[in-house]
Design a protein around this motif. Structure first.
Motif, PDB file in Angstrom:
ATOM      1  N   ARG A  26       0.812  -1.221   0.000  1.00 17.50           N
ATOM      2  CA  ARG A  26       0.000   0.000   0.000  1.00 17.50           C
ATOM      3  C   ARG A  26       0.847   1.274   0.000  1.00 17.50           C
ATOM      4  O   ARG A  26       0.294   2.377  -0.049  1.00 17.50           O
ATOM      5  CB  ARG A  26      -0.933   0.013   1.211  1.00 17.50           C
ATOM      6  N   MET A  80      -8.690  -0.480   7.029  1.00 13.48           N
ATOM      7  CA  MET A  80      -9.039   0.492   5.990  1.00 13.48           C
ATOM      8  C   MET A  80      -7.798   0.939   5.220  1.00 13.48           C
ATOM      9  O   MET A  80      -7.841   1.091   3.993  1.00 13.48           O
ATOM     10  CB  MET A  80      -9.723   1.710   6.621  1.00 13.48           C
ATOM     11  N   ASN A  82      -4.951  -0.720   4.727  1.00  7.46           N
ATOM     12  CA  ASN A  82      -4.271  -1.781   3.980  1.00  7.46           C
ATOM     13  C   ASN A  82      -5.197  -2.661   3.149  1.00  7.46           C
ATOM     14  O   ASN A  82      -4.729  -3.422   2.304  1.00  7.46           O
ATOM     15  CB  ASN A  82      -3.468  -2.656   4.947  1.00  7.46           C
ATOM     16  N   GLU A  84      -9.355  -3.001   1.210  1.00 11.22           N
ATOM     17  CA  GLU A  84     -10.271  -2.202   0.405  1.00 11.22           C
ATOM     18  C   GLU A  84     -11.626  -2.882   0.390  1.00 11.22           C
ATOM     19  O   GLU A  84     -11.733  -4.098   0.628  1.00 11.22           O
ATOM     20  CB  GLU A  84      -9.754  -2.027  -1.016  1.00 11.22           C
ATOM     21  N   SER A  99     -13.343   2.397  -2.680  1.00 10.16           N
ATOM     22  CA  SER A  99     -12.755   1.301  -1.915  1.00 10.16           C
ATOM     23  C   SER A  99     -11.600   1.776  -1.046  1.00 10.16           C
ATOM     24  O   SER A  99     -11.339   1.212   0.009  1.00 10.16           O
ATOM     25  CB  SER A  99     -12.277   0.194  -2.864  1.00 10.16           C
ATOM     26  N   ARG A 100     -10.890   2.860  -1.483  1.00 13.94           N
ATOM     27  CA  ARG A 100      -9.781   3.386  -0.699  1.00 13.94           C
ATOM     28  C   ARG A 100      -9.794   4.904  -0.796  1.00 13.94           C
ATOM     29  O   ARG A 100     -10.257   5.473  -1.768  1.00 13.94           O
ATOM     30  CB  ARG A 100      -8.441   2.839  -1.191  1.00 13.94           C
ATOM     31  N   GLN A 101      -9.229   5.561   0.228  1.00 13.98           N
ATOM     32  CA  GLN A 101      -9.215   7.014   0.292  1.00 13.98           C
ATOM     33  C   GLN A 101      -7.791   7.549   0.210  1.00 13.98           C
ATOM     34  O   GLN A 101      -6.822   6.801   0.321  1.00 13.98           O
ATOM     35  CB  GLN A 101      -9.848   7.496   1.597  1.00 13.98           C
ATOM     36  N   THR A 106      -8.363   9.592   4.801  1.00 14.94           N
ATOM     37  CA  THR A 106      -8.230   8.566   5.840  1.00 14.94           C
ATOM     38  C   THR A 106      -8.111   9.210   7.218  1.00 14.94           C
ATOM     39  O   THR A 106      -8.774   8.787   8.177  1.00 14.94           O
ATOM     40  CB  THR A 106      -6.990   7.701   5.560  1.00 14.94           C
ATOM     41  N   ARG A 162     -18.442   3.885   6.374  1.00 13.98           N
ATOM     42  CA  ARG A 162     -17.155   3.241   6.122  1.00 13.98           C
ATOM     43  C   ARG A 162     -16.672   2.512   7.381  1.00 13.98           C
ATOM     44  O   ARG A 162     -16.058   1.434   7.283  1.00 13.98           O
ATOM     45  CB  ARG A 162     -16.143   4.302   5.679  1.00 13.98           C
ATOM     46  N   ASN A 403      -9.988   4.616  -7.276  1.00 12.66           N
ATOM     47  CA  ASN A 403      -9.359   4.988  -6.014  1.00 12.66           C
ATOM     48  C   ASN A 403      -8.338   6.098  -6.235  1.00 12.66           C
ATOM     49  O   ASN A 403      -7.665   6.165  -7.269  1.00 12.66           O
ATOM     50  CB  ASN A 403      -8.680   3.769  -5.384  1.00 12.66           C
TER      51      ASN A 403
END
Length: 709
Positions: A26, A80, A82, A84, A99-101, A106, A162, A403
């Motif tokens: 990540r 969150m 590491n 998704e 799926s990721r920020q 974050t 989330r 993402n």
């Protein structure tokens, strides 16, 4: 009912106390991997997630989390960072969830989780398992009543969704309930009335009285003073390096004694200010003479210069010729060792102002430019010799799954640079090595502490403020009171306001002002032409969208103003007067609403239905393409207001325009009395023509009291 997220196929393990917060797969910024935190650390650095060179350093501070919830929120946050969310879960929520920020997202999301945890703790809860549907419903109502705007509240509610979603896929789910607002038709029950708007088209543009002298001073440094400043900076660096390495020798001591002889006899002593205290300029003296720093200190002590310097401080002139001028006169008698770093700082700031303002880039895009990003065009054909800037964009940078990509992506369509921007880039390329960031912290701060980092937004804001202060001091020193930069009525000059200001002024100042007309005219030409790297034809994103928005807002205000003036009995004249009145009475109003780019573009494309104000020509234009005499050569649906032609069938004038025509005529007549006869005749002829236009308006004007034909 929307399904819960399914467990990850490659399930993340239970982290140990020494596990890295950001797992290797990540990490987006390898240069920051040494800043990676351990799972048990009280503060988690998110620097390994930030590859944007001007991006901030974001962290998660677990000391703000109530102890009973600490372990649970740590695990969910780590999951969150590491993991998704599965694609099936995301598809059911459309654009409402990614799926990721980003690192900033974050950090903010976890902060909202802690707010919830504190609220639960105050009510006796000790675990997220206690967070059932009724409790979440009450928290949603609590958020609704906090006074936070609707948009921000929606973001917070999404952050809490989330929390539930990542808890479901963590290695040890807590079993907290699904938030009731996760259902699309339920979220409105938890949103306050929307009384606020945000976005670029709500940012206040800079006032003309502020941006005009600010841009003038910025271009002055880049065009006229950069050579002197760079030479002074190079000489200062040479002297500093020499002073640090000079050995103690007889020749150096003799040269030092000769240079200080006037000071030893009672003259001024070369001085520098350190921590508000004046000291003997040891580095300068050592560099100039070849003496060692110890020899300078010894001579200063023996002859009492340390005690006398506060009473007799003197300059530290550099052996650099002064070639730049301000108002036709040399801007310095000499360049000083003590001011060279400050001048170089202001030169970098001036280059940023020119690049950010005259391209329309977002601040982070400007700060991401690298040396070599704007090569000279390959063709010698002046018609096609456009300078193109290739840089990265960050706001809309996403991967194939949607993402956020912290490192950004290169723009498909390059920016187009007009001459002042090219000059600013060339100056920056003399400050940094080839291939380096043009605003690299190492070179603009003078210390190699931030390898791979650019100046940040906060630093740029501070530098702009300091630059304005310096420019005003220079204006006062040179007696240029008309070039002082006044405070902006809407507050500090910040980088995010440049982009909005450019669009505002292009849309609303078609003729421009003296300090801005050339830049605005060239920019409008560059943005409209087909040869500008396809910028105007292949992409409507970027500054085009803001110009469309500003133009739509401006034309709507023009229509409303015309309608009000006519209703109050003011007269209207011109070939398109009656059609303009009809459009003004039926035109759409935009008060209290946010105009979107797509709507603005469609609004402006209504041929014959849009009213444009031209304060330079003192008329209104009810633009209908087949009647226009402004010789448009493109397929755009807006008039060329800088090329208005007398007798055009789209022209409209009001009583106010007639008054302004006569005032301008009187001004020209006054100027004629102080000019040679040939120039005076031309001025008087122009004045007579303006008075004739005003007389024509008076004869042909119609008012609301006139009978309808």
């Amino acid at each position: 009912m929307t399904a819960s997220p399914q467990r990850l196929v490659d399930e993340l393990p239970m982290p140990a106390a020494t596990s890295p917060v950001v797992l290797p797969h990540r990490v987006q910024a390898p240069q920051h991997v040494h800043l990676n935190s351990s799972y048990a650390d009280p503060t988690w650095s998110l620097a390994p997630l930030v590859a944007n060179p001007s991006g901030g350093r974001f962290s998660i501070h677990w000391g703000n989390c109530p102890a009973p919830f600490l372990g649970q929120l740590r695990l969910i946050a780590w999951t969150m960072i590491n993991g998704e969310l599965p694609a099936t879960y995301l598809r059911e929520r459309g654009i409402r969830m990614r799926s990721r920020q980003s690192a900033s997202g974050t950090s903010d999301t976890v902060r909202q989780w802690m707010h919830l945890a504190r609220w639960l703790h105050e009510r006796g809860a000790t675990s997220l398992a206690d967070c059932d549907m009724p409790l979440l419903h009450n928290y949603g109502l609590h958020l609704k009543d906090t006074g936070t705007g609707s948009r921000r509240t929606r973001d917070i509610l999404r952050d809490l969704c989330r929390l539930w979603a990542f808890d479901q896929i963590s290695v040890q789910p807590t079993g907290m309930s699904r938030p009731p607002w996760d259902e699309p038709d339920m979220v409105a029950d938890y949103l306050p009335e929307d009384r606020s708007e945000r976005g670029e088209n709500t940012t206040e543009p800079l006032a003309t009285a502020t941006i005009a002298p600010l841009l003038s001073w910025a271009t002055r440094l880049v065009d006229d003073l950069a050579g002197d400043i760079l030479a002074a900076s190079a000489e200062t660096a040479r002297l500093t390096k020499a002073a640090a390495t000079n050995p103690a020798c007889h020749n150096g001591r003799a040269a030092l004694h000769r240079l200080l002889q006037p000071a030893l006899s009672g003259a001024a002593i070369p001085a520098v200010r350190k921590s508000s205290k004046l000291e003997v300029a040891r580095t300068y003296l050592a560099g100039r003479t070849g003496a060692s720093l110890h020899q300078v200190s010894r001579m200063s002590l023996v002859h009492g210069l340390r005690e006398s310097v506060a009473k007799r401080p003197g300059p530290c002139p550099l052996d650099v010729p002064v070639t730049g001028t301000i108002a036709g006169r040399p801007w310095r008698t000499h360049l000083d060792f003590t001011e060279a770093p400050t001048l170089l700082r202001h030169l970098g700031t001036a280059a940023f102002i020119v690049c950010a303002y005259l391209t329309g880039m977002r601040p982070e895009e400007t700060l991401a430019m690298r040396s070599g990003c704007c090569p000279d065009p390959e063709t010698d054909d002046s018609e096609g010799a456009w300078h193109l800037i290739r840089t990265r964009q960050f706001k809309t940078a996403v991967d194939q799954d949607g993402n956020h990509l912290s490192a950004g992506v290169e723009r498909d369509v390059p920016w187009v640079a007009i001459a002042p921007v090219v000059a600013a880039i060339r100056v920056l390329e003399r400050i940094v090595p080839p291939g380096e960031l043009l605003f690299a912290s190492d070179y603009h701060r003078g210390a190699p502490r931030h390898r791979g980092k650019a100046l940040g937004g906060d630093g740029i804001r501070e530098r702009i403020t300091d630059f304005i202060t310096w420019a005003n001091q220079e204006a006062a020193r040179h007696g240029l009171t008309n070039e002082l930069i006044p405070p902006d009525p809407a507050g500090p000059v910040t980088p995010v306001r440049f982009r909005r200001s450019l669009a505002w002024h292009i849309a609303r100042q078609p003729g421009g002002l003296v300090a801005l007309a050339i830049q605005y005219g060239h920019l409008r030409t560059v943005l409209d032409t087909d040869v500008a790297g396809g910028y105007g034809t292949r992409s409507r994103r970027g500054i085009h969208e803001l110009i469309d928005i500003e133009t739509a807002l401006s034309t709507a205000e023009t229509a409303a103003d015309l309608h009000e003036r006519y209703s109050r009995g003011e007269g209207i004249s011109g070939p398109a007067a009656r059609q303009a009145l009809h459009q003004a009475s039926t035109a759409r109003r935009f008060e209290g609403t946010t105009v979107k780019a797509d709507f603005a573009r469609k609004y402006l494309s209504r041929d014959g239905s849009v009213l444009y104000d031209n304060p330079h020509a003192l008329l209104l234009c009810r633009y209908k393409r087949d009647l226009a005499l402004c010789e448009r050569t493109t397929d755009h649906h807006v008039p060329a207001l800088d090329r208005c032609v007398a007798g055009c069938g789209n022209m409209v004038r009001t009583d106010l325009h007639a008054q302004q025509l006569r005032a301008r005529a009187d001004s020209l007549a006054r100027q004629a009395t102080h000019q040679p006869r040939p120039i005076a005749r031309r001025l008087l002829t122009a004045a007579d023509r303006l008075r004739g236009l005003a007389d024509t308006h008076d004869r042909t004007r119609i008012t609301s009291q006139d009978p309808r034909p």
